[in-house]
Motif scaffolding. Structure first.
Motif, PDB file in Angstrom:
ATOM      1  N   ASN A 403     -79.086  -4.629 -20.228  1.00  0.00           N
ATOM      2  CA  ASN A 403     -79.275  -5.789 -19.350  1.00  0.00           C
ATOM      3  C   ASN A 403     -78.089  -6.002 -18.418  1.00  0.00           C
ATOM      4  N   ARG A 404     -77.532  -4.888 -17.948  1.00  0.00           N
ATOM      5  CA  ARG A 404     -76.448  -4.937 -16.953  1.00  0.00           C
ATOM      6  C   ARG A 404     -76.771  -3.955 -15.839  1.00  0.00           C
ATOM      7  N   PRO A 405     -77.553  -4.346 -14.845  1.00  0.00           N
ATOM      8  CA  PRO A 405     -78.112  -5.680 -14.570  1.00  0.00           C
ATOM      9  C   PRO A 405     -79.273  -6.019 -15.514  1.00  0.00           C
ATOM     10  N   ASN A 406     -79.686  -7.268 -15.453  1.00  0.00           N
ATOM     11  CA  ASN A 406     -80.671  -7.761 -16.410  1.00  0.00           C
ATOM     12  C   ASN A 406     -82.029  -7.106 -16.200  1.00  0.00           C
ATOM     13  N   ARG A 407     -82.512  -6.432 -17.253  1.00  0.00           N
ATOM     14  CA  ARG A 407     -83.851  -5.819 -17.220  1.00  0.00           C
ATOM     15  C   ARG A 407     -84.783  -6.542 -18.186  1.00  0.00           C
ATOM     16  N   GLU A 442     -84.919   5.105 -16.674  1.00  0.00           N
ATOM     17  CA  GLU A 442     -84.929   6.542 -16.973  1.00  0.00           C
ATOM     18  C   GLU A 442     -84.727   7.359 -15.696  1.00  0.00           C
ATOM     19  N   TYR A 443     -85.347   6.922 -14.620  1.00  0.00           N
ATOM     20  CA  TYR A 443     -85.168   7.599 -13.326  1.00  0.00           C
ATOM     21  C   TYR A 443     -83.691   7.582 -12.910  1.00  0.00           C
ATOM     22  N   ASP A 444     -83.052   6.421 -13.033  1.00  0.00           N
ATOM     23  CA  ASP A 444     -81.638   6.290 -12.659  1.00  0.00           C
ATOM     24  C   ASP A 444     -80.760   7.220 -13.487  1.00  0.00           C
ATOM     25  N   LEU A 445     -81.037   7.291 -14.801  1.00  0.00           N
ATOM     26  CA  LEU A 445     -80.224   8.143 -15.677  1.00  0.00           C
ATOM     27  C   LEU A 445     -80.400   9.618 -15.332  1.00  0.00           C
ATOM     28  N   ASN A 446     -81.613  10.012 -15.028  1.00  0.00           N
ATOM     29  CA  ASN A 446     -81.864  11.405 -14.640  1.00  0.00           C
ATOM     30  C   ASN A 446     -81.154  11.753 -13.337  1.00  0.00           C
ATOM     31  N   LEU A 447     -81.076  10.784 -12.422  1.00  0.00           N
ATOM     32  CA  LEU A 447     -80.403  11.018 -11.142  1.00  0.00           C
ATOM     33  C   LEU A 447     -78.883  11.105 -11.337  1.00  0.00           C
ATOM     34  N   ARG A 461     -72.899   1.558  -9.264  1.00  0.00           N
ATOM     35  CA  ARG A 461     -72.464   0.310  -8.631  1.00  0.00           C
ATOM     36  C   ARG A 461     -73.495  -0.231  -7.661  1.00  0.00           C
ATOM     37  N   LYS A 462     -73.966   0.635  -6.766  1.00  0.00           N
ATOM     38  CA  LYS A 462     -74.834   0.188  -5.675  1.00  0.00           C
ATOM     39  C   LYS A 462     -76.316   0.403  -5.965  1.00  0.00           C
ATOM     40  N   GLY A 463     -76.670   1.631  -6.394  1.00  0.00           N
ATOM     41  CA  GLY A 463     -78.085   1.973  -6.601  1.00  0.00           C
ATOM     42  C   GLY A 463     -78.690   1.289  -7.803  1.00  0.00           C
ATOM     43  N   VAL A 464     -77.962   1.295  -8.911  1.00  0.00           N
ATOM     44  CA  VAL A 464     -78.462   0.670 -10.140  1.00  0.00           C
ATOM     45  C   VAL A 464     -78.312  -0.855 -10.077  1.00  0.00           C
TER      46      VAL A 464
END
Length: 667
Positions: A403-407, A442-447, A461-464
């Protein structure tokens, strides 16, 4: 050292209040010890009636040793101590307290930690938060503030009141007092019991206080009670070196001492026996820009002229390389490492310099706890993201960043020791909006997995959206988001040098171990070492060579300094740093840091132009307009007439000085 006339006048002072303004390196310890000797040997004062107060136990011990060396240990019974030790002695006699009634530091933190948990407060760095809360509690007690009308700077007012009251209850239940209670209880006792007050007034007939500019309200209130009715109060300090307002010190007490004691005498110790001429000249020009101070003219009593070198570098890397290179040159020329210091405004600054000194095998010691950047909770969040991206699935990493950022991911969904995205989706099978969030994670982690460390950090910092989380966190906690963003900037700077996550993580581990080794060496082996210190912790010290690094706006003066009182304190802090140098002073700045353009600190410009010399007729040279002379117009404003262009120009003098636009020319 030969005693000068000002020192002699202070030493010979007999009765009544006196304020001694003791500039840097002016021999204040000599004056205090000699005056005690004079009181006993010339005026017949009983040693047991003399009280000498300092702010630290080490300073009290040093003062006591200096006195006994001076007198051959023939005078005993003088009370040398700190405010806390003296006030606790009074409480011991009144209430039967002993050392077991004083709360230990680890107990204080344990109390606050327990209270935080009971109140279910969410904090990221428990230790840092506890330090801030305890500091705030100390401020409330030291200023004798009304809790009901106090506005907290670290949390909501309601939460602070709950923490404060719970902390006080735990102290009472445990029959413990903290250091601030010693002051408060002593004031309450002496105010309520004239008989007890009279006993101590008769005991302490001569009171001498060192570093008086650092006194707080409650300390001063007690001292004023003890000093009556004789008021033989001899205070020594320097209003220009008052740098502890954040701890509750009130320099205005010294500035108004003459109002409280209209019959007081004042002596100025203006000979600086530490710093060479050029250093004193620059320091004096700087501090004159403060409005709320006692005007004084400090003179160097050192034969050497000294050297002040000011340089601006393209970036932090170039600055640190120069520092390391100059240190090695000085050492090769015969200057011991122990005579060299590097000073900085905050303890987060020197990470890159520490790494560079390790690389060049320069021995160093740190006067402050330099926090390991990689152990900061923000760094740990970033590391958790990267470890998950690399394929690790430990529950702790998911819990850290879910939850950083909050999901809105519930802890109930993360019960297994190893987290599987398939099971996570099953848990939220009937909530399409949550499935979208899990897919995105999951997409963010793969990227992130495909990037180098710097690229990954930028994307997190910016994308996530991690930077957005930091800004929201700062808003809720009443913090400046810039300070937390600076941790991310520093981490990004570190990541630039590495192509793989494995190499970067290996560097983190090596850096951590090397810090431990250096600390152990400094603690156990001693030896000749360069000192790394914050400006605050350098006070009272002196070195043949001093480097002041990161002399940039936003760093020094610090970005938090908005009010004029804050700016004046920042200027005093820079003044303290400058006057640590005996012979060689280097002031370094960077033009860029973390990809952001920086400007030179206003203090550098102020050092180079003494505003007292800008009188009508002074010849100057302006970077744009050329040579000119100072004049004043009918309104009394500073005006400069430029010869080449034959024009008058009304200048913003502060702007010109701070930005080094003016150069003084010989008349």
């Amino acid at each position: 050292m030969e005693i000068n006339q000002s020192q002699l006048a202070a030493i010979r002072h007999h009765t009544g209040p006196m304020m001694v303004l003791a500039g840097p390196g002016s021999g204040k310890t000599l004056v205090i010890t000699r005056r005690v000797q004079h009181l006993i040997e010339e005026y017949g004062a009983a040693p047991s009636n003399v009280l000498v107060i300092t702010f630290t136990k080490a300073a009290a011990e040093e003062m006591k040793e200096r006195f006994h060396r001076l007198t051959g240990s023939k005078h005993h019974g003088i009370s040398f101590g700190t405010f806390h030790s003296v006030f606790f002695t009074i409480l011991k006699y009144a209430y039967g307290y002993n050392a077991s009634n004083i709360i230990r530091d680890d107990q204080r933190y344990a109390f606050i930690k327990e209270i935080i948990h009971k109140l279910s407060l969410e904090v990221e760095d428990e230790k840092e938060y506890s330090e801030e809360i305890l500091s705030e509690i100390s401020l409330v007690k030291g200023e004798r503030l009304d809790l009901e009308h106090y506005y907290s700077i670290n949390c909501s007012d309601d939460n602070f009141k709950k923490i404060y009251r719970a902390y006080e209850n735990k102290l009472a239940d445990s029959n413990l007092i903290d250091f601030d209670d010693m002051l408060v209880l002593c004031f309450e006792l002496l105010s309520a019991r004239p008989d007890i007050l009279s006993l101590w007034q008769n005991k302490f007939q001569y009171i001498l206080i060192d570093e008086f500019q650092d006194i707080n309200k409650i300390q001063y209130d007690v001292i004023r009670l003890l000093a009556k009715p004789l008021n033989n109060l001899f205070i020594v300090g320097d209003d220009d070196q008052a740098i502890y307002r954040f701890r509750g010190a009130r320099p205005e007490i010294m500035l108004h001492f003459g109002d409280d004691y209209p019959d007081s005498k004042r002596i100025e110790l203006t000979n600086n026996y530490r710093c060479a001429g050029k250093i004193v000249q620059c320091a004096s020009a700087l501090i004159k820009n403060n409005a709320k101070r006692y005007g004084k003219e400090i003179r160097s009593a050192v034969a050497l002229s000294g050297e002040v070198a000011i340089r601006s570098f393209e970036n932090l890397k170039a600055q640190n390389l120069s520092v390391v290179g100059e240190i090695l040159k000085y050492n090769k020329s015969g200057i011991d490492f122990s005579q060299i210091a590097v000073l900085f405004r905050t303890n987060i600054q020197p990470r890159a310099l520490v790494e560079k000194m390790m690389e060049y095998n320069i021995p160093f010691q740190m006067r402050d706890r330099i926090p390991n950047l990689y152990e900061h909770w923000i760094s740990q969040d970033i590391i958790a993201y990267i470890r998950l991206a690399m394929g690790e699935r430990e529950r702790r990493y998911f819990l850290q960043i879910a939850n950083r950022p909050n999901r809105y991911i519930n802890r109930e969904a993360l019960k297994e020791s190893q987290i599987d995205f398939l099971n996570l989706r099953k848990f939220y099978g009937d909530k399409d909006w949550m499935l979208d969030r899990i897919d995105r994670l999951e997409y963010d982690l793969n990227l992130i997995k495909t990037m180098n460390p710097y690229g990954a950090l930028t994307y997190i910092r910016k994308g996530v959206g991690y930077e957005g989380f930091i800004e929201e966190y700062a808003r809720v906690r009443n913090l400046k988001s810039e300070e937390l963003i600076e941790v991310l900037d520093e981490l990004s700077e570190s990541a630039k040098g590495y192509d793989t996550f494995t190499a970067w993580f290996l560097h983190m581990d090596e850096y951590k171990e090397e810090l431990k080794v250096k600390a152990k060496e400094a603690r156990e082996m001693g030896g000749s070492r360069v000192t790394l210190a914050t400006m605050h912790s350098s006070k009272g010290l002196e070195y043949q060579v001093v480097f002041i690094v990161d002399a940039n706006e936003g760093i020094t003066p610090y970005r938090k300094a908005i009010l004029e009182a804050d700016m004046e304190e920042e200027r005093r802090l820079f003044y303290v740093a400058v006057t640590r140098a005996k012979e060689y002073l280097h002031i370094y700045a960077s033009k860029e840091r973390y990809g952001k353009e920086l400007t030179l600190s206003r203090f550098v410009g102020e050092m180079l132009v003494d505003r007292d010399t800008l009188t009508p007729g002074t010849l100057v040279e302006h970077k744009t307009y050329g040579k000119g002379s100072i004049k004043t117009n009918q309104d009394g404003k500073i005006t400069i007439y430029f010869e080449e262009k034959a024009v008058y120009k009304t200048m913003n003098l502060d702007y010109c000085i701070q930005n080094r636009l003016l150069t003084l020319l010989a008349n």
